[in-house]
Enzyme design. Structure first.
Site, mmCIF file in Angstrom:
data_model
loop_
_atom_site.group_PDB
_atom_site.id
_atom_site.type_symbol
_atom_site.label_atom_id
_atom_site.label_comp_id
_atom_site.label_asym_id
_atom_site.label_seq_id
_atom_site.Cartn_x
_atom_site.Cartn_y
_atom_site.Cartn_z
ATOM 1 N N GLU A 1 0.804 -1.221 0.000
ATOM 2 C CA GLU A 1 0.000 0.000 0.000
ATOM 3 C C GLU A 1 0.838 1.273 0.000
ATOM 4 O O GLU A 1 0.553 2.194 -0.776
ATOM 5 C CB GLU A 1 -0.981 -0.008 1.184
ATOM 6 C CG GLU A 1 -2.150 -0.990 1.023
ATOM 7 C CD GLU A 1 -1.816 -2.409 1.426
ATOM 8 O OE1 GLU A 1 -0.673 -2.652 1.860
ATOM 9 O OE2 GLU A 1 -2.698 -3.285 1.302
ATOM 10 N N HIS B 1 -10.558 -4.211 9.987
ATOM 11 C CA HIS B 1 -11.239 -4.182 8.687
ATOM 12 C C HIS B 1 -12.593 -3.501 8.786
ATOM 13 O O HIS B 1 -13.491 -3.791 8.000
ATOM 14 C CB HIS B 1 -11.426 -5.610 8.139
ATOM 15 C CG HIS B 1 -10.233 -6.160 7.426
ATOM 16 N ND1 HIS B 1 -9.019 -6.333 8.031
ATOM 17 C CD2 HIS B 1 -10.056 -6.567 6.140
ATOM 18 C CE1 HIS B 1 -8.149 -6.849 7.157
ATOM 19 N NE2 HIS B 1 -8.759 -6.986 6.004
#
Ligand SMILES: Cc1ncc(C[n+]2csc(CCOP(=O)(O)OP(=O)(O)O)c2C)c(N)n1
Ligand SMILES: Cc1ncc(C[n+]2csc(CCOP(=O)(O)OP(=O)(O)O)c2C)c(N)n1
Ligand SMILES: [Mg+2]
Ligand SMILES: [Mg+2]
Lengths: 333, 331, 331, 333
Positions: C60, C129
């Site tokens: 990322e 998440h």
């Protein structure tokens, strides 16, 4: 490490190139001498990091690039900026926070950029520009510009994981980017071997990236290698990784004066006396009859005068007006 | 009482705690011989050795992650993050890992670590070395956030942070390292979640964090000469936040301005002002004012940088306007 | 008007813009053949090819940094960040680099990129998440932040984001991907900084972001049956924030509750509530209420997770209390 | 890749160890079969990632560790958890969000941890535990516990820069940590070769870390290597890096059913038929007369019964009470 190019005889047809390499290095040295002086005399805001000693790296590489090729630079960024074609006046204005600076005084030494000459900017986050350089290479490839980008960074930046992430992608996608690791033996006040396990060159080879090492004090060796790699990168043979062995003459930043606790005066003296990129290249130019000592002396004086004039200009130049403070946060619609 | 610098206070806090507890280690870039660029840690490696004062490579996410793991398994690491701006690099390890481990494990694992870093602009260090990012970590449950406003607080809060069994982020204002304050020779701790009333006053409350204390104190002096008495509250920790002390003050004065050096929007002034406005609603004689740093990246140029942070003059002016009942909107 | 899912709306927005502008590329993990785990991008690689829809490694920070560089040099990258929780990993590239480049370069360089990511709990995905981290990026000058509340907004805001010359972060609520709304066949853009009045009402204003729109709408229905008429404002972008529309509403109703799915403390509700409390002070009949997610990491257990987010029932109850003039403090 | 250990004759004095390895693998398989079933029947909240197929990795390594040694695990973490000694009951309770789960239902599948057995937890950030495992090794070294830690992660995690940062420090500081890279050929829906440039093993060698590759389907080979490296790590010869070649049988997660677009049914069938770690090891045990087919069958049934009982228990167990929602945010003073 490649063999020294200055061991070989000069090719007279390259005289103009040689002199340009010399001049660019001299310009960087002159710039830094003035910047250091501005700091010491209390005229420069903040701190700054001197590139003196490393000139052959920036010049040897940037002379292999076109104006449209991109570079990303570091906190020690004046050398890259000059080498990529910037003007003293806009540079000193930037260092002094003046409105005519490359970044209208908003960036300063650590963020100096020169968009017109393809310098995407110094960066105050060590390793922080690795993605940017790689992204510029991706853009060049997608847009089909044949452009190449060079990511300059220090040995210390090898500690940052970001570099490995983007090298992996550069390798997977065969991007035209050259990672130029300037190993000046220290990151701040720490020796490279205390910060980096294993061999520096192995770091990129692990991603299947072709890696080279070169004497970063030998401008011709650096330039020859760079010309070759840039050409190959343009043809799609990249990415490449280069370790350039070099040395910084000053402290980590201008305020780092008492530094014997991390490196000896003898070591500094040795590099300056025996491995100075400008002196040695000058000697070679004279020996090879490309220039006389007088010509080089004159060149040095010209450059010094130019730098001095730019400093005077910058000192007298106005600060940006107050209403610029909230300008440029967003691109005007 | 003897006066010492904030830098020395931090150094003492660490040394005292390290003497007391052998599980404390300190890690970061150039923390050993160099004692950090700010020289805050000078002398520690000589006393505690390189096994406990660890120079790391330039790998902020990496050494923060290592600290998390060490904290989970018996150590009490102190992480030295050279500039607060580098928080962006360690957010995952700090916020996804350290902050959540105790909760995610149902209370079984814990992460007793301290992340020491700094904040504060006007050092001509430009946009990546001048930020005050404490609001970001304050938003993440599981982290505690301390903001010392003087050498005294720096020492007492840091010692408490080191003994806390949770991850604590402590922000030192890098412009205050050479500022002196009275610091007792004897040991003391400052409990988290206890604000301090720095100055009593009847007309308006200034809630001021970190170095904004100095801004508030100077503004209060100016105002006092004009007959306006400001009360100054230093929250000391913003997580946990001592709401009671703040509210008690505002209920008394009826007016408040919150001053903090983070960006104003979505920052600390918003949280504190919103709580005051909600919970002291019926006591308020004027809207709660907010003064944060301008919502701009910190500019390098001295001509611009100084405009971006709250000053005593601007705070005093805002206070006068509040007392006059004028709308006090942010510029 | 035809009704399509939010997922389809996002897909259409990207496809339309990519057809229009060849400099747009999209990069992220499993965005090509897989079309993301949420299948939002299905079909794009077939139309635009793997040169423009780039599957990246699990890196990322790296691919965000690459996007920044590509944006500085002629491309308009869209970064797909699979979960909003991974924002912590890319904060440096987003906040130290992308957000500041235009300013630091004195306006010479710019970073026209979009970071698409998501938010929203109650999917039983636990603490790493499920986060709604939009407040963090909203605090950083130089970034714009959009929060679509339906398929209609998702398409219009994303198209605007892609054409914007600044870095824009857009948060899609992952629980809304299958929710349908009317979306015109014809092209439209939704300008940034323009809130939408979703429902008019005289008694209280709900400022609701993203999926909290549904919470507010359901609460408003319930209340309406009791004779209480709530006005609902969807800010649509929180940076820039359309303060005028919000304030006009509150000046009319005299009461407000701000609902947002980020953690309550130091979050979006704080900023909006503080601005209302300051700038509509003389119009307020009751303290401004705030309902954010609880200040706890998101728990996995369904029995706990559902307690952490605002619900229509709790909002309606809060509204009633506000109208009764009861103190409406956060639990 | 080391030669298969199961090619060599059994040593009867190790029979108990062999059977334990077998049993632990069978337990993991049984656990996963039940977890999958819970998902398919709509009884499990959220999603989960099955470890089936990779059992020899977790078991081969964890059997070389003591209870006090630490491991860090991944989103695909049930196997590591069982292998490190966890109980079915607490595990299923956790997967169902029940109060008696290892994390009182707060963590779920992706954060399951078992502090008492040295499992520092699964992690839903790919690569996110690399620092934690390295930190545990640092603590072990500083505290002089002789402890070793193992960092389990997938091939996909090689994309994360954090790993390189901590491997550098582990190498510089000679930490007792083993990086166990489970190369199951895919990260989500993407093949490893599309995500990783160069040779996987070169990634750690670049830091001077001793690196091994092993057949991750051969529990004895894995265990032999692990015993050796763990012992050497205890003596201060670490860190080490191991690439374990393995395969996951299910989709990326339980909901990843239609997956032929990224891998073929034939490939899956081949691994299951020919390289199953449990079947093959079972055959060897029989061939070497360590166990009869009936004994292994019985063992399988016992384990299945145990799993089923735990599932039933967990299904009936209570959720945590509402007032636990804001408990454990901070350590109680
Ligand atoms: C992310 C980050 N960490 C730390 C620093 C502080 N810092 C500035 S320069 C430097 C040393 C960099 O060493 P190297 O990359 O070798 O470059 P050199 O200074 O030798 O040119 C450090 C640690 C920083 N600016 N950014
Ligand atoms: C930082 C981060 N990025 C992306 C994801 C989404 N994700 C979960 S598992 C996974 C693939 C991981 O591949 P690998 O490491 O090989 O492990 P495997 O699933 O094969 O066991 C991805 C991309 C994540 N959880 N965390
Ligand atoms: Mg260096
Ligand atoms: Mg994998």
């Amino acid at each position: 490490m490649s063999l020294s190019e200055t061991a070989a005889p000069a090719r007279p047809e390259n005289a103009a190139t040689y002199l340009r390499l010399y001049r660019q290095m001299a310009k960087i040295r002159a710039f830094e001498d003035n910047a250091n002086e501005l700091y010491l005399s209390g005229k420069m805001p903040g701190l700054t990091h001197m590139y003196s000693g490393q000139e052959a790296v920036a010049v040897g590489i940037c002379e292999a690039l076109t104006k449209d090729d991109k570079i990303t630079s570091t906190h020690r960024g004046h050398g890259h900026c000059v080498a990529k074609g910037a003007e003293f006046k806009e540079m000193f204005c930037e260092l002094l926070g003046k409105a005519e600076g490359y970044c209208r005084g908003k960036g300063g030494s650590m963020h100096i950029a020169d968009q017109d000459n393809g310098n995407l900017g110094a960066n105050a986050i060590v390793g922080g520009s690795a993605g940017i350089a790689t992204g510029a290479a991706l853009a060049a490839k997608r847009l089909g510009t044949q452009g190449v980008s060079v990511c300059f960074f220090g040995d210390g930046a090898l500690g940052q994981g970001l570099l490995y992430e983007v090298m992996n992608m550069a390798a997977l996608w065969k991007l035209p980017v050259i990672y130029a690791c300037e190993n000046n033996l220290y990151g701040e006040y720490t020796k490279v071997e205390e910060m980096a396990a294993g061999a520096l060159a192995a770091r990129a080879k692990a991603f299947g990236i072709e890696t080279h090492e070169v004497d970063g004090q030998d401008v011709l060796a650096v330039n020859r290698l760079a010309e070759d790699l840039v050409e190959r990168a343009r043809k799609g043979e990249g990415p490449f990784f280069v370790v350039l062995h070099t040395y910084r003459y000053h402290g980590h930043h201008v305020g780092d004066i008492n530094r014997t606790y991390y490196r000896s005066k003898e070591e500094e003296a040795d590099w300056k006396a025996n491995r100075d990129p400008i002196t040695n290249f000058g000697k070679w130019l004279v020996a090879e009859k490309i220039a006389t000592p007088e010509e080089l002396g004159q060149l040095g004086e010209d450059v010094a005068r130019e730098a001095k004039a730019a400093v005077d200009y910058a000192l007298a130049a106005p600060y940006p007006p107050a209403d610029e403070v909230d300008m440029h946060v967003y691109v005007a619609a | 009482m003897r006066e010492i610098t904030l830098s020395k206070a931090v150094n003492e806090a660490i040394a005292e705690e390290m003497r007391r507890d052998p599980t404390i280690i300190l890690m970061g870039e150039d923390v050993a011989e160099a004692g950090t660029p700010f020289k805050v840690l000078s002398g520690l490696v000589e006393e505690f050795g390189p096994e406990r004062i660890l120079d790391t490579p330039i790998s902020e996410p990496g050494f923060t992650g290592i600290a998390v793991g060490a904290a989970m398994t018996g150590m009490r690491p102190i992480v030295d993050l050279m500039f607060g701006d580098f928080l962006f690099l360690v957010m995952d390890q700090l916020c996804n890992q350290a902050a959540k481990t105790h909760y995610m494990s149902g209370g079984k694992l814990s992460v007793p670590m301290v992340l020491r870093t700094n904040m504060g602009a006007t050092r001509r260090s430009a946009a990546q070395h001048s930020q005050s990012l404490h609001a970001l970590v304050a938003h993440i449950p599981g982290l505690k956030v301390a903001m010392p406003s003087s050498a005294y607080e720096a020492k007492g809060l840091l010692k408490t942070a080191i003994r806390d069994n949770n991850p604590v982020v402590i922000f030192e204002d890098k412009l205050m390292y050479q500022d002196k304050a009275g610091v007792p020779e004897e040991e003391y701790l400052i409990p988290f979640g206890e604000a301090k009333v720095l100055r009593e006053g009847r007309d308006i409350t200034f809630v001021a964090t970190s170095s904004m204390r100095q801004v508030a104190e100077k503004a209060a002096e100016t105002l006092s000469a004009e007959g306006i008495e400001a009360e100054i509250i230093d929250p000391r920790t913003i997580v946990p936040l001592d709401e009671a002390t703040i509210l008690a003050s505002v209920r008394k004065t009826g007016r408040a301005i919150v001053v903090d050096e983070g960006h104003q929007s979505f920052g600390v002034t918003a949280e504190i002002a919103a709580r005051i406005a909600e919970k002291a609603f019926y006591y308020l004689d004027a809207p709660v004012g907010r003064m944060g740093a301008m919502d701009v990246p910190v500019p390098f140029s001295p001509a611009l940088e100084d405009l971006t942070v709250p000053t005593p003059e601007r705070l005093a002016e805002r206070a006068r306007a509040t007392l006059r009942g004028e709308p006090v909107h942010a510029a």
